[in-house]
Design an enzyme around this catalytic site. Structure first.
Site, short mmCIF file in Angstrom:
data_model
loop_
_atom_site.label_atom_id
_atom_site.label_comp_id
_atom_site.label_asym_id
_atom_site.label_seq_id
_atom_site.Cartn_x
_atom_site.Cartn_y
_atom_site.Cartn_z
CB ALA A 66 -0.87 -0.02 1.25
N GLY A 111 0.62 -4.94 0.75
CA GLY A 111 -0.52 -4.95 -0.17
C GLY A 111 -0.20 -5.59 -1.51
CD GLU A 114 -2.47 -7.31 2.46
OE1 GLU A 114 -2.03 -6.17 2.17
OE2 GLU A 114 -3.17 -7.51 3.45
CD GLU A 134 1.39 -5.64 5.74
OE1 GLU A 134 2.15 -6.59 6.03
OE2 GLU A 134 0.71 -5.64 4.70
N1 CAA Z 1 4.65 3.18 -0.50
C1 CAA Z 1 5.06 4.36 -1.01
N2 CAA Z 1 6.26 4.51 -1.63
C2 CAA Z 1 7.05 3.41 -1.70
C3 CAA Z 1 6.67 2.17 -1.19
C4 CAA Z 1 5.38 2.08 -0.57
N3 CAA Z 1 4.89 0.91 -0.08
N4 CAA Z 1 7.67 1.28 -1.40
C5 CAA Z 1 8.65 1.96 -2.04
N5 CAA Z 1 8.27 3.24 -2.23
C6 CAA Z 1 9.05 4.32 -2.86
C7 CAA Z 1 10.16 4.80 -1.96
O1 CAA Z 1 9.68 5.74 -1.02
C8 CAA Z 1 11.12 5.41 -2.97
O2 CAA Z 1 10.61 6.66 -3.34
P1 CAA Z 1 11.61 7.95 -3.34
O3 CAA Z 1 12.61 7.64 -4.43
O4 CAA Z 1 10.69 9.08 -3.68
O5 CAA Z 1 12.22 8.02 -2.00
C9 CAA Z 1 10.96 4.48 -4.18
O6 CAA Z 1 9.72 3.81 -4.01
C10 CAA Z 1 12.06 3.42 -4.28
O7 CAA Z 1 12.09 2.73 -3.05
P2 CAA Z 1 13.43 2.52 -2.20
O8 CAA Z 1 14.37 3.65 -2.42
O9 CAA Z 1 13.02 2.22 -0.78
O10 CAA Z 1 14.03 1.22 -2.90
P3 CAA Z 1 14.99 0.13 -2.25
O11 CAA Z 1 15.48 -0.71 -3.39
O12 CAA Z 1 16.00 0.76 -1.37
O13 CAA Z 1 14.03 -0.78 -1.31
C11 CAA Z 1 12.01 -1.97 -0.76
C12 CAA Z 1 12.99 -1.53 -1.88
C13 CAA Z 1 12.70 -2.98 0.16
C14 CAA Z 1 10.82 -2.64 -1.45
C15 CAA Z 1 11.58 -0.74 0.04
O14 CAA Z 1 11.11 0.28 -0.88
C16 CAA Z 1 10.48 -0.98 1.02
O15 CAA Z 1 10.71 -1.54 2.07
N6 CAA Z 1 9.24 -0.55 0.69
C17 CAA Z 1 8.12 -0.63 1.59
C18 CAA Z 1 7.59 -2.03 1.70
C19 CAA Z 1 6.44 -2.09 2.70
O16 CAA Z 1 6.61 -1.81 3.86
N7 CAA Z 1 5.25 -2.49 2.21
C20 CAA Z 1 4.09 -2.60 3.04
C21 CAA Z 1 3.31 -1.33 3.01
S1 CAA Z 1 2.01 -1.31 4.21
C22 CAA Z 1 0.76 -2.21 3.52
O17 CAA Z 1 0.85 -2.70 2.42
C23 CAA Z 1 -0.45 -2.30 4.39
C24 CAA Z 1 -1.59 -3.04 3.86
O18 CAA Z 1 -1.60 -4.25 3.82
C25 CAA Z 1 -2.81 -2.33 3.52
#
Ligand code: CAA
Length: 259
Positions: A66, A111, A114, A134
């Protein structure tokens, strides 16, 4: 005109939906949900659609979750509403009459995992990574992940993934039954299309009822065995089933019409 957040490619009844926010690793924001919902609402029950592939733009991510940047403003009520809305859209996919296949071409986190689990079948690239991270954000999954992960891989491994936020790779996902095929990176959509083309040769009503029957097993309000004998009756009474039997006897390929 704004660039679509979900690119839709269509060829001979097969649709490929590409989540198109590569700069945010295809994170699911409100706009993505609006476009996914519009597609599945429009085509639900339309048998000219033979199958759907869902994938992510770019080579790095299927969907990284998400959109975390939308979370800051959410209170309890707004958060529950966001979660319920996401669940409802994913239920539409899970209940779609034709097969929906996730072509997982990179990170499938939160998400994103999911979304993949709401598809009927999952194909992963060798580099794909799955996880429900999460808890790292002080959250639980919101789009059905706490339930579907258990359905697919069992309680023991699911609870460990949910509590540790550990990611697993494609081979581990295959071993656990989270995906059914692992292919070279870049070949996910081709493999998914091969599966869709095979299913498209089968009776469309039988495919629809098979999807419903599998879903029924997990629906506490439905008796799956009762639904099975009723659906068996519906399918055997259909013109397609008569065509299927006739084609068998006449040693030819059936021509099904979803009737
Ligand atoms: N939401 C918004 N932006 C996201 C994102 C997310 N879930 N995942 C990545 N991005 C964005 C980053 O903020 C970054 O943007 P900027 O360049 O503007 O800073 C861009 O995508 C590239 O990401 P990274 O620089 O972090 O890339 P990386 O290679 O260093 O890491 C990753 C990759 C491990 C996937 C890391 O991006 C990450 O951990 N992302 C989040 C994963 C996460 O926590 N997902 C769960 C979300 S909560 C959810 O989904 C709840 C639900 O069930 C409803």
């Amino acid at each position: 005109m704004d660039t679509p957040l979900v690119l839709i490619d269509h060829h001979d009844g097969f649709y490929t939906l590409t989540i198109n926010r590569p700069e945010a690793l295809n994170a699911l924001n409100k706009g993505v949900f609006d476009e996914l919902e519009a597609f599945f609402k429009q085509y639900m029950g339309d048998f000219s659609v033979k199958g759907v592939i869902i994938t992510g733009a770019g080579q790095k991510a299927f969907v990284a979750g998400a959109d975390i940047k939308e979370f800051a403003a959410l209170d309890t009520a707004a958060g529950s509403a966001l979660s319920k809305r996401g669940q409802d859209v994913f239920f539409m996919m899970e209940r779609f009459h034709a097969p929906v296949i996730a072509a997982v071409n990179g990170f499938a986190l939160g998400g994103g995992c999911e979304l993949a689990m709401s598809c009927h079948i999952r194909v992963a690239g060798q580099h794909a990574k799955f996880g429900q991270p999460e808890v790292n954000l002080g959250l639980v999954p919101g789009y059905g992940g706490s339930q579907r992960l258990i359905q697919l891989i069992g309680k023991g491994k699911a609870i460990e993934m949910l509590l540790t936020a550990d990611m697993i790779g494609a081979d581990e996902a295959l071993r656990l039954g989270l995906v059914t095929h692992v292919v070279d990176a870049g070949m996910e959509t081709a493999k998914a299309m091969e599966i869709l083309q095979k299913i498209a040769t089968k009776g469309p009503l039988a495919v629809q009822h098979s999807i419903q029957l599998v879903n029924a097993y997990f629906d506490k309000s439905v008796d799956g065995f009762e639904k099975e004998y009723k659906d068996f009756g519906k399918t055997i009474g259909s013109a397609d089933s008569k065509e299927g039997a006739a084609a068998f006897v006449e040693k030819r390929k059936p021509v099904f019409k979803a009737q």
